[in-house]
Design a protein around this motif. Sequence first.
Motif, PDB file in Angstrom:
ATOM      1  N   GLY A  98       0.821  -1.218   0.000  1.00 30.30           N
ATOM      2  CA  GLY A  98       0.000   0.000   0.000  1.00 30.30           C
ATOM      3  C   GLY A  98       0.845   1.253   0.000  1.00 30.30           C
ATOM      4  N   HIS A 112      -5.007   0.027 -10.269  1.00 28.72           N
ATOM      5  CA  HIS A 112      -6.344   0.418  -9.817  1.00 28.72           C
ATOM      6  C   HIS A 112      -7.420  -0.589 -10.268  1.00 28.72           C
ATOM      7  CE1 HIS A 112      -9.672   2.999  -8.698  1.00 28.72           C
ATOM      8  NE2 HIS A 112     -10.177   2.810  -9.915  1.00 28.72           N
ATOM      9  N   GLU A 116      -9.663  -3.134  -7.873  1.00 27.28           N
ATOM     10  CA  GLU A 116     -11.122  -3.073  -7.857  1.00 27.28           C
ATOM     11  C   GLU A 116     -11.753  -4.394  -8.307  1.00 27.28           C
ATOM     12  OE1 GLU A 116     -12.901  -0.649  -6.580  1.00 27.28           O
ATOM     13  OE2 GLU A 116     -10.977   0.202  -6.013  1.00 27.28           O
ATOM     14  N   ARG A 119     -10.761  -7.017  -5.027  1.00 26.73           N
ATOM     15  CA  ARG A 119     -11.261  -6.682  -3.691  1.00 26.73           C
ATOM     16  C   ARG A 119     -12.666  -7.205  -3.404  1.00 26.73           C
ATOM     17  NH1 ARG A 119     -12.481  -1.289  -1.045  1.00 26.73           N
ATOM     18  NH2 ARG A 119     -12.751  -0.497  -3.142  1.00 26.73           N
ATOM     19  N   TRP A 151      -7.190  -6.591   2.277  1.00 26.78           N
ATOM     20  CA  TRP A 151      -7.834  -5.432   1.659  1.00 26.78           C
ATOM     21  C   TRP A 151      -8.227  -4.382   2.685  1.00 26.78           C
ATOM     22  CZ3 TRP A 151      -6.551  -5.554  -3.077  1.00 26.78           C
ATOM     23  CH2 TRP A 151      -6.461  -6.754  -3.769  1.00 26.78           C
ATOM     24  N   VAL A 155      -6.354  -0.825   1.556  1.00 30.51           N
ATOM     25  CA  VAL A 155      -7.129   0.339   1.125  1.00 30.51           C
ATOM     26  C   VAL A 155      -6.921   1.511   2.079  1.00 30.51           C
ATOM     27  CG1 VAL A 155      -9.470   1.213   0.741  1.00 30.51           C
ATOM     28  CG2 VAL A 155      -8.837  -1.049  -0.083  1.00 30.51           C
ATOM     29  N   GLN A 156      -6.873   1.229   3.379  1.00 38.09           N
ATOM     30  CA  GLN A 156      -6.652   2.309   4.348  1.00 38.09           C
ATOM     31  C   GLN A 156      -5.276   2.943   4.165  1.00 38.09           C
ATOM     32  OE1 GLN A 156      -8.671   3.688   6.630  1.00 38.09           O
ATOM     33  NE2 GLN A 156     -10.374   2.445   5.919  1.00 38.09           N
ATOM     34  N   TYR A 159      -5.400   5.286   1.264  1.00 36.79           N
ATOM     35  CA  TYR A 159      -6.039   6.550   1.651  1.00 36.79           C
ATOM     36  C   TYR A 159      -5.076   7.412   2.473  1.00 36.79           C
ATOM     37  CZ  TYR A 159     -10.623   4.761   0.208  1.00 36.79           C
ATOM     38  OH  TYR A 159     -11.676   4.276  -0.515  1.00 36.79           O
TER      39      TYR A 159
END
Length: 276
Positions: A98, A112, A116, A119, A151, A155-156, A159
């Motif tokens: 990440g 990306h 998607e 996930r 995941w 994802v965190q 972000y």
Amino acid sequence: MSTVEAAPGTSARRSRRSGRGLRKFALGAAGIVGFLGIWQLVPALGLMNPQYFPYATDVMGQLGTEFRDLEFWRNVGRTMTAWGIGLMIAVVLATVLGTVIGLVGFLRRATHSTVEFLRPIPSVALIPLAILVYGIQLQAALVIIVFASFWQVFVQVLYGVADIDAVARDTARSFGLSRWSRFLHLIFPTSLPYLMTGIRLAATVALILAITAEMTIGNPGLGNSIIVARSAGDWVRVYALVVVTGLLGLVVNLIFRVIERRSLSWHQSVRGDEVL
């Protein structure tokens, strides 16, 4: 001998904090008692068949029996071992990937669509593949746990890296900070709140998948014990083991909430936040 007296403001804050703690404990205890009371009434009033929905008192008695059984604690250890190993692998992989993908624009754009696509795949859909590759072993359960937990953290972290202030980043570069210094003083502090949130969410997901894998794959553990008890028609033990899984989830969530609060005590997002 000298004595040190607490400031009046500090004493008042401690008193208010103690009062809030007692009220929270009282409300929590009242909620549990109310829940057990309703549970006891449901079969007693004939709303559900006691054979399949046993009395709360019977389940609590079975819990006492389980707690005195060494094999029960071995199964708890097996489940928590799979949970711990799977969570650790997922957190390390998700944090490294990440951070790297989040910092490199080309990688972020190139991955990306793949992210998607992968996930939303349910982890349980991978169970046949995991059994085919690893058989009824711990590795098969780890595949399910790692995939689901990964995941949540990944994802965190993405972000968190994306939340880095552009001005601060350009300023760090203009001052000639090395990559390691930028990571240590800018990237890590910015992404840490996101990382801790992801780890806390992943911890709960990993426990759910650890028990699910034991129920479907057949690995020894609490999940497998639930299936064995159900096959034997021992519904009291089934409910007792389900209660144990709920307690484990509560303990895991509380531990990670405390860790999150301690590690982010400097961050405004957790100031004044309460564990429960």
